[in-house]
Design an enzyme around this catalytic site. Structure first.
Site, short mmCIF file in Angstrom:
data_model
loop_
_atom_site.label_atom_id
_atom_site.label_comp_id
_atom_site.label_asym_id
_atom_site.label_seq_id
_atom_site.Cartn_x
_atom_site.Cartn_y
_atom_site.Cartn_z
CE LYS A 76 29.25 11.40 -2.79
NZ LYS A 76 30.61 11.56 -3.37
CB SER A 152 32.57 13.95 -1.08
OG SER A 152 32.46 13.28 -2.33
CB SER A 176 35.04 11.57 -3.43
OG SER A 176 35.50 12.88 -3.23
#
Length: 488
Positions: A76, A152, A176
């Site tokens: 990420k 996210s 997330s």
């Protein structure tokens, strides 16, 4: 060969038997990315030249014993990677091309000789539930590209669901990892707070953030967590607690397991098809000898307001460092220093980031601190106490990960409060600090995945994995693949 067809364990065996090479795996990963990522937009930055170079080096090694040896994975984009662009999907960090160090989790993966394929798309600074807040482009759901992948960590979940990589790392502040895992039909784990080092994770809300793995199967997920978990002296919130063998825990059955099902998690707002999928999953557990009872988490109704006050307050403090001097793109339109700070932040941050900074600054301001921030901390303690009481009597808590399957792109962007409500079932887990996992448990009438959330006691990820694995082995949901770029 398709990465879709194998687990990490199966590919490791093929490597050891010299049926394939690491270079084969990495090339397959990039080939898949080039085939489908123009539809999915899971990656922001690729590192193809260096990845292939590392693959060839690994193929020359005699010792191929690393747990994730040669496995292509994605990181990420809010987890720092040495020499590899790290933007947090924000235009503010568009020039952060050459970080000087690796996050602890990346160091641990490198020690096991995994191959980092690239950096994954996300909501800007991890603030969002749909990946539509990316400062570059929204990620799409591989099951239906008209729908969001969740956020996210939407890029992390979408990349695994699309078969681009075998595993990814995400971060979970209020759901997330688990929410996009549910929307994309993959396995996403948020470990106990403190189980995984946050050193090198760009902070959103420091008392809530936690890094965790996203994979296609529960066993793969357990293998990745074994690598990244553990105490780190570089992180003062890292817990010095022994890391067990999570893969060994999978071998135990769930006979006699006591499951708690909060009535609030199946109440108004949860769609009928999600509720039906959860009740069917509970029948599967009953058939394996587990028992379940309805319980109550009475303070969970306050979790959403508590979370957004606390997380925004912490974000307003954490993001103060991004001023165009120490970090970030500096505005070229400023006449003086104060003007430069204002314009750099105004031009660099997206709307959602600005909204949360403003909310957090207000909650921490003189005259409002006691009424908002302090009261939210007290409610957080009550929410934690609810979990403590239930987990004294039951082994795990089970319910849906999200109230509905994935919604359409653009459907909720005009209403932030409706968007925030998507995390209503995951947020309490972060406030309490306990571990939680999302696994596929069915599909909607539109063919979109539905997620089952399993919550465990502090540092008892083993029981969470055992519960998830038993269900996975008794069902076929995890074997289905999205129809994307010809894959089924």
């Amino acid at each position: 060969m398709s990465l879709f067809d194998y687990t990490i364990k199966e590919l490791e065996e093929k490597l050891h038997n010299k049926e394939i090479t690491v270079e084969d795996l990495v090339k397959e990963s990039y080939q898949r990315i080039h085939e489908v990522d123009q539809e999915v937009h899971a990656f922001l930055t690729l590192d193809e030249e260096k990845a292939l170079e590392k693959a060839r080096e690994l193929d020359q090694l005699e010792d191929k014993s690393g747990i994730l040896f040669g496995m292509p994975g994605g990181i990420k984009d809010n987890i720092v990677t040495k020499g590899l662009r790290t933007t947090c999907a924000s235009q503010f960090l568009d020039n952060f091309n050459d970080p000087l160090y690796d996050a602890t989790v990346v160091q641990k993966l490198q020690k096991e000789n995994m191959v980092a394929v690239g950096k994954l798309n996300m909501d800007e600074f991890a603030m969002g539930s749909s990946n539509e807040n990316s400062g570059y482009e929204p990620t799409r759901n591989p099951w239906n590209t008209e729908h969001v992948p969740g956020g996210s960590s939407g890029g992390s979940a979408a990349a695994v669901a699309a078969g681009e990589v075998l595993f990814t790392l995400g971060s979970d502040t209020g759901g997330s990892i688990r929410q996009p895992a549910a929307f994309c039909g993959v396995v996403g784990m948020k470990p106990t707070y403190g189980r995984v080092s946050r050193f090198g994770l760009v902070a959103f809300a420091s008392s809530l953030d936690q890094i965790g793995p996203v994979t296609r199967t529960v066993e793969d997920n357990a293998r990745v967590l074994e690598v990244i978990a553990g105490h780190d002296q570089m992180d003062t919130t890292s817990a010095n607690v022994e890391v067990p063998s999570y893969t060994e825990a999978l071998k135990q059955d769930v006979k006699g397991l006591k499951i708690a099902v909060p009535k609030e998690y199946l109440a108004e707002g949860v769609s009928k098809e999600v509720k039906d999928a959860i009740l069917e999953a509970l029948k599967v557990y009953e058939s394996m000898g587990a028992t379940w009872e309805e319980v109550s988490l009475p303070h969970s109704k306050y979790a959403l307001a508590t979370y957004y006050l606390l997380s925004s307050s912490e974000a307003s403090a954490n993001l103060a460092r991004f001023d165009g001097v120490r970090y970030g793109v500096r505005s070229e339109n400023a006449d003086n220093m104060i003007d430069m700070f204002k314009k750099s932040r105004s031009e660099g941050f997206g709307e959602e980031v600005k909204r949360r900074i403003m909310l957090g600054t207000f909650a921490l301001s003189s005259g409002y601190y006691d009424a908002y921030y302090k009261k939210a901390q007290k409610v957080r303690t009550l929410i934690k106490s609810d979990f403590d009481k239930i987990l004294e009597e039951y082994d795990v808590i089970v319910g849906p990960t999200t109230p509905t399957p994935a919604f359409k792109v653009g459907e909720k962007t005009s209403d932030p409060l409706t968007m925030y409500a998507n995390d209503i079932l995951t947020i309490p887990v972060n406030l309490a600090g306990v571990p939680g996992i999302s696994i596929p448990c069915g599909f909607s009438t539109e063919g979109l995945p539905i997620g089952l959330q399993i919550i465990g006691n502090y540092f008892d990820e083993s029981t969470v994995y055992r519960t998830a694995y038993a269900y996975e082995q008794a069902t076929e949901h995890h074997k289905k693949r999205p129809q994307l770029g010809g894959a089924k």
